[in-house]
Design an enzyme around this catalytic site. Structure first.
Site, PDB file in Angstrom:
ATOM      1  N   ARG A   1     -82.234   9.173  14.925  1.00  0.00           N
ATOM      2  CA  ARG A   1     -81.640   8.384  13.836  1.00  0.00           C
ATOM      3  C   ARG A   1     -81.839   8.992  12.667  1.00  0.00           C
ATOM      4  NH1 ARG A   1     -85.412   4.034  13.251  1.00  0.00           N
ATOM      5  NH2 ARG A   1     -85.611   5.031  11.234  1.00  0.00           N
TER       6      ARG A   1
ATOM      7  N   GLU B   1     -83.885  10.945   5.707  1.00  0.00           N
ATOM      8  CA  GLU B   1     -84.354  11.873   6.821  1.00  0.00           C
ATOM      9  C   GLU B   1     -83.763  11.641   7.949  1.00  0.00           C
ATOM     10  OE1 GLU B   1     -88.325  11.441   8.265  1.00  0.00           O
ATOM     11  OE2 GLU B   1     -88.051   9.174   8.445  1.00  0.00           O
TER      12      GLU B   1
ATOM     13  N   ASN C   1     -84.902  11.218  12.080  1.00  0.00           N
ATOM     14  CA  ASN C   1     -86.003  11.314  13.082  1.00  0.00           C
ATOM     15  C   ASN C   1     -85.665  11.745  14.249  1.00  0.00           C
ATOM     16  OD1 ASN C   1     -87.674   9.063  11.366  1.00  0.00           O
ATOM     17  ND2 ASN C   1     -85.636   8.227  11.282  1.00  0.00           N
TER      18      ASN C   1
ATOM     19  N   SER D   1     -86.978   4.309  16.561  1.00  0.00           N
ATOM     20  CA  SER D   1     -87.065   2.968  17.052  1.00  0.00           C
ATOM     21  C   SER D   1     -86.022   2.187  16.478  1.00  0.00           C
ATOM     22  CB  SER D   1     -88.797   2.815  16.574  1.00  0.00           C
ATOM     23  OG  SER D   1     -89.053   2.694  15.407  1.00  0.00           O
TER      24      SER D   1
ATOM     25  N   LYS E   1     -89.830  17.675   7.531  1.00  0.00           N
ATOM     26  CA  LYS E   1     -89.215  17.316   6.076  1.00  0.00           C
ATOM     27  C   LYS E   1     -89.033  18.804   5.610  1.00  0.00           C
ATOM     28  CE  LYS E   1     -90.660  12.838   5.777  1.00  0.00           C
ATOM     29  NZ  LYS E   1     -90.700  12.517   7.250  1.00  0.00           N
TER      30      LYS E   1
ATOM     31  N   LYS F   1     -93.113  14.555  -0.764  1.00  0.00           N
ATOM     32  CA  LYS F   1     -93.464  14.442   0.813  1.00  0.00           C
ATOM     33  C   LYS F   1     -94.251  15.053   1.416  1.00  0.00           C
ATOM     34  CE  LYS F   1     -89.137  11.851   1.242  1.00  0.00           C
ATOM     35  NZ  LYS F   1     -88.167  11.612   2.345  1.00  0.00           N
TER      36      LYS F   1
ATOM     37  N   GLU G   1     -94.744  11.446   9.310  1.00  0.00           N
ATOM     38  CA  GLU G   1     -93.745  10.513   9.833  1.00  0.00           C
ATOM     39  C   GLU G   1     -94.414   9.186  10.096  1.00  0.00           C
ATOM     40  OE1 GLU G   1     -90.607  11.277  10.677  1.00  0.00           O
ATOM     41  OE2 GLU G   1     -91.128  13.439  10.193  1.00  0.00           O
ATOM     42  N   GLY G   2     -93.567   8.197  10.054  1.00  0.00           N
ATOM     43  CA  GLY G   2     -94.158   6.794  10.479  1.00  0.00           C
ATOM     44  C   GLY G   2     -94.374   5.907   9.007  1.00  0.00           C
TER      45      GLY G   2
ATOM     46  N   ARG H   1     -82.105  -1.546   7.477  1.00  0.00           N
ATOM     47  CA  ARG H   1     -83.392  -2.181   7.113  1.00  0.00           C
ATOM     48  C   ARG H   1     -83.475  -2.433   5.700  1.00  0.00           C
ATOM     49  NH1 ARG H   1     -87.257   2.660   8.752  1.00  0.00           N
ATOM     50  NH2 ARG H   1     -85.149   3.584   8.058  1.00  0.00           N
TER      51      ARG H   1
HETATM   52  P1  ADP Z   1     -91.335   8.648   7.173  1.00  0.00           P
HETATM   53  O1  ADP Z   1     -91.048   9.625   8.052  1.00  0.00           O
HETATM   54  O2  ADP Z   1     -92.572   8.531   6.680  1.00  0.00           O
HETATM   55  O3  ADP Z   1     -90.557   7.505   7.530  1.00  0.00           O
HETATM   56  P2  ADP Z   1     -89.510   9.046   5.050  1.00  0.00           P
HETATM   57  O4  ADP Z   1     -88.773  10.078   4.448  1.00  0.00           O
HETATM   58  O5  ADP Z   1     -88.155   8.288   6.042  1.00  0.00           O
HETATM   59  O6  ADP Z   1     -90.657   9.316   5.839  1.00  0.00           O
HETATM   60  O7  ADP Z   1     -89.617   7.880   3.834  1.00  0.00           O
HETATM   61  C1  ADP Z   1     -90.166   6.658   4.026  1.00  0.00           C
HETATM   62  C2  ADP Z   1     -89.574   5.830   3.221  1.00  0.00           C
HETATM   63  O8  ADP Z   1     -89.804   5.851   1.814  1.00  0.00           O
HETATM   64  C3  ADP Z   1     -88.148   5.374   3.560  1.00  0.00           C
HETATM   65  O9  ADP Z   1     -87.889   4.668   4.495  1.00  0.00           O
HETATM   66  C4  ADP Z   1     -87.534   5.006   2.193  1.00  0.00           C
HETATM   67  O10 ADP Z   1     -87.888   3.677   1.951  1.00  0.00           O
HETATM   68  C5  ADP Z   1     -88.581   5.705   1.209  1.00  0.00           C
HETATM   69  N1  ADP Z   1     -87.850   6.817   0.810  1.00  0.00           N
HETATM   70  C6  ADP Z   1     -88.161   8.202   1.219  1.00  0.00           C
HETATM   71  N2  ADP Z   1     -87.442   9.284   0.600  1.00  0.00           N
HETATM   72  C7  ADP Z   1     -86.923   8.465  -0.741  1.00  0.00           C
HETATM   73  C8  ADP Z   1     -85.856   8.981  -1.563  1.00  0.00           C
HETATM   74  N3  ADP Z   1     -85.738  10.289  -1.821  1.00  0.00           N
HETATM   75  N4  ADP Z   1     -85.480   8.303  -2.313  1.00  0.00           N
HETATM   76  C9  ADP Z   1     -85.819   6.920  -2.489  1.00  0.00           C
HETATM   77  N5  ADP Z   1     -86.887   6.196  -1.559  1.00  0.00           N
HETATM   78  C10 ADP Z   1     -87.068   7.270  -0.613  1.00  0.00           C
HETATM   79 MG    MG Z   2     -88.544   7.409   7.611  1.00  0.00          MG
END
Ligand code: ADP
Ligand code: MG
Length: 474
Positions: A125, A144, A146, A151, A305, A364, A368-369, A450
Site C-alpha cells: 500500500r 511511504e 508499506n 492493512s 525508510k 524518521k 513501521e506501525g 484515513r
Molecule cells: P509508519 O511506517 O510508522 O506508518 P509513516 O512514514 O507512514 O510511518 O508515518 C506515520 C504517520 O506520520 C503518517 O501516517 C503521517 O500521518 C505522518 N507523516 C509521516 N511522514 C510525514 C511527512 N513527511 N509529512 C507529514 N506527515 C507525515
Molecule cells: Mg505509515
C-alpha cells in the site's frame, strides 16, 4: 463545495442523529474492531472509528495515485531483486539499527543458501498526502510504501456503504452515488490465489502469520473469506507456533502441523517488539522454505525508510528501471524531499537545514506501525543529540507535508460527536506476482482513505489516531 460539507457541520442535533445512524450501519456492514480490553476475543466487538462524512479529494490526484501504483509495484520488485543496491543502501543503517540488521542477516543467509522459490507475491500500500502548493493547489506526495502487513483493505471494502447511507439519510442521493466502490480485500486475495496456483499443490494451505492480540481481525478475515470461497484454506498461526511445529523437508517444503504451506502471508513481523529469539528463528525457517512469502525478506527491506530516501537520489530510479523514462517521471513526481543523515557533508547540511526550520521536516527511524517519527521540538532535541554520532545514519529526514485542513467528525466508541479540523492520507493497494523474471500480475486493487485531527502529527488507525474515511471525488 470546495472545502467540505459546509452548513451540514453546523447543526449539532442533526450531526448526532446522523452519527447514530452511521454507527449502526457501520456495525451492520462489518466495519469492526475487537476492543482494547479484549484484543484476543470476538465476544465483544465495536465499530472501527470512521468519519461521519466522506472527505473531499481532488479526482485528478486520486487518478494520479492509481496510475502510479503499477510503477511502484515494479519499483519495489526491482529493489528486492537488486542485492548490490540493498547492501549498499542499508550498509550505514545496519551498523546502528539492530532491527534492520537482523532482517538483513536473514536476507544474507537465504541469499547464500540460495532462494528456494522462483515465485514472489507483493501486496503493498502506497500512502500519500495532499501537499498544499504555494498557489494553494494540492499536490500528491508519497508518505511511504508499506511492503509488509499493509492493512485495512478488508474494512475499506465496507465503509463506502456507510457513507452512502449518511448521504442518503440527508436525501443527497446524487452525492451518495459519487462514493466510489472499493474492494481491496478481493484484489489482495486474487494475488494470494495467483501465488497459490503457481505453487501448484492442490492440498497446500495459506499460512497467515498472526499476532496473539489482534484487534484488526475482521480486516484479515475479509481476505480469508475470499480465499475460502475459492476453496483455498487459510490457517492462522503465530511465530511461536511456527517455531514449535513448523518444519522443512529435504526439498525445503514448509509443513505446519503436518500440512504443506504454499503461501505465507505476514500480518506480523514488522516491529522489533514482535520478535523474541524464537520468533527470529521462525522467521528464518519461513524465509528458507520454498513457500511463497508475502513479503519475502528482500521485499520487506525494500520498504524501509532508508531505501525510500535513496530512491529519491538523482539517477537511482533510472538505474533500477532502465529505459523507462515515463515510469521514472511518474514515480518521481510523487516524491517529497528526502535526506540522508549518513556521516559526511550531505548529512551535516540536512541537519543544519532541519535545525533552522524544524516545522518543515520530519525525522524518521527505520520503523513501521506509527508513532515513531519525531517532529518539532522533539526532532530538534533528537538531532542535537544525534548530530555527532554515527547513530544518526539509522534515521532519515523528510520534508513535512502540509495539507489544507478541513472540518469533519471523527466517530469513535465513547467519544462525543464534534467537528474538528482534519487532514487525510490516501493509500492505494498494489498487487503483483513475479514468476522468475516475468511479472504475471501487476495491478492496483483499491484504496484506503484515513483521516485524523490536525493536532496529531503521527499515527494511523491501529494507533488510535486516524479513522477510516472515503474519498468524495471533486
Ligand atoms: P509508519 O511506517 O510508522 O506508518 P509513516 O512514514 O507512514 O510511518 O508515518 C506515520 C504517520 O506520520 C503518517 O501516517 C503521517 O500521518 C505522518 N507523516 C509521516 N511522514 C510525514 C511527512 N513527511 N509529512 C507529514 N506527515 C507525515
Ligand atoms: Mg505509515
Amino acid at each position: 463545495m470546495a472545502t467540505g460539507w459546509g452548513s451540514l457541520l453546523q447543526d449539532e442535533q442533526q450531526l448526532e442523529e446522523l452519527a447514530r445512524q452511521a454507527v449502526d450501519r457501520a456495525l451492520a456492514e462489518g466495519v469492526l474492531l475487537r476492543t482494547l480490553q479484549e484484543p484476543s476475543s470476538s465476544d465483544v466487538v465495536s465499530y472501527a472509528p470512521f468519519t461521519l462524512f466522506p472527505s473531499l479529494v481532488p479526482s485528478a490526484l486520486l487518478e494520479q495515485a492509481y496510475a502510479v501504483q503499477m510503477d511502484f509495484n515494479m519499483l519495489v520488485d526491482a529493489v528486492s531483486q537488486n542485492a548490490a543496491f540493498l547492501e549498499q543502501t542499508l550498509s550505514s543503517t545496519i551498523k546502528r539499527d539492530n532491527f534492520t540488521a537482523r532482517l538483513f542477516n536473514i536476507y544474507k543467509q537465504v541469499l547464500k543458501e540460495g532462494i528456494a522459490q522462483t515465485v514472489f507475491l507483493g501486496l503493498n500500500r502506497s500512502d500519500y498526502m495532499f501537499q498544499r502548493n504555494a498557489d494553494g493547489s494540492p499536490v500528491l506526495k508519497q508518505i511511504e510504501i508499506n511492503t509488509i502487513s499493509a492493512s485495512f483493505g478488508g474494512l475499506a471494502s465496507r465503509t463506502p456503504a456507510v457513507h452512502r447511507h449518511v448521504l442518503n439519510v440527508l436525501s443527497k442521493t446524487k452525492e451518495a452515488a459519487k462514493i466510489l466502490s472499493n474492494n481491496p480485500s478481493k484484489g489482495l486475495a486474487q494475488g494470494i490465489t495467483k501465488a497459490w496456483e503457481l505453487y501448484g499443490s492442490a492440498n497446500a494451505l495459506v499460512l497467515l502469520i498472526a499476532q496473539e492480540k489482534e484487534r484488526n481481525i475482521f480486516d484479515q478475515r475479509a481476505i480469508e473469506n475470499e480465499l475460502l470461497a475459492k476453496n483455498i484454506h487459510v490457517i492462522r498461526r503465530r511465530f511461536e507456533d511456527v517455531f514449535e511445529k513448523g518444519s522443512l523437508d529435504q526439498d525445503r517444503r514448509l509443513f505446519m502441523d503436518g500440512q504443506e504451506v504454499a503461501v505465507v502471508y505476514f500480518r506480523d513481523g514488522y516491529m522489533p517488539s514482535q520478535y523474541s529469539v524464537q520468533n527470529w528463528e521462525a522467521r528464518l525457517l519461513l524465509e528458507r522454505s520454498c513457500a511463497i512469502k508475502c513479503p519475502d525478506i528482500a521485499t520487506q527491506l525494500a520498504g524501509t525508510k532508508k531505501v525510500q530516501q535513496e530512491l529519491s537520489r538523482m539517477g537511482v530510479l533510472e538505474m533500477l528501471l532502465p529505459g523507462q523514462p515515463e515510469t521514472v517521471a511518474r514515480l518521481r513526481a510523487t516524491f517529497a524531499g528526502l535526506y540522508s543523515l549518513d556521516m559526511g557533508e550531505e548529512g551535516d547540511q540536512a541537519i543544519t537545514e532541519a535545525l533552522a526550520a524544524p516545522s518543515q521536516f520530519v525525522l524518521k527511524p527505520q520503523r513501521e506501525g506509527g508513532g515513531n517519527n519525531l517532529y518539532g521540538e522533539e526532532m530538534v532535541q533528537a538531532l542535537e543529540h544525534l548530530k555527532d554520532s554515527e547513530e544518526r545514519a539509522s534515521y532519515i529526514l523528510m520534508e513535512k507535508i502540509e495539507p489544507e485542513p478541513f472540518g469533519n467528525c471523527l466517530l469513535r466508541p465513547g467519544s462525543p460527536v464534534r467537528v474538528v479540523q482534519c487532514i487525510s492520507e490516501l493509500g492505494i493497494f498494489g498487487v503483483y506476482v513475479r514468476q522468475g523474471k516475468t511479472l504475471v500480475m501487476n495491478k492496483h486493487v483499491g484504496h484506503l482513505l484515513r483521516t485524523k485531527a490536525i493536532e496529531h502529527a503521527d499515527g494511523g488507525v491501529a494507533a488510535g489516531v486516524a479513522v477510516l474515511d472515503n474519498p468524495y471525488p471533486v
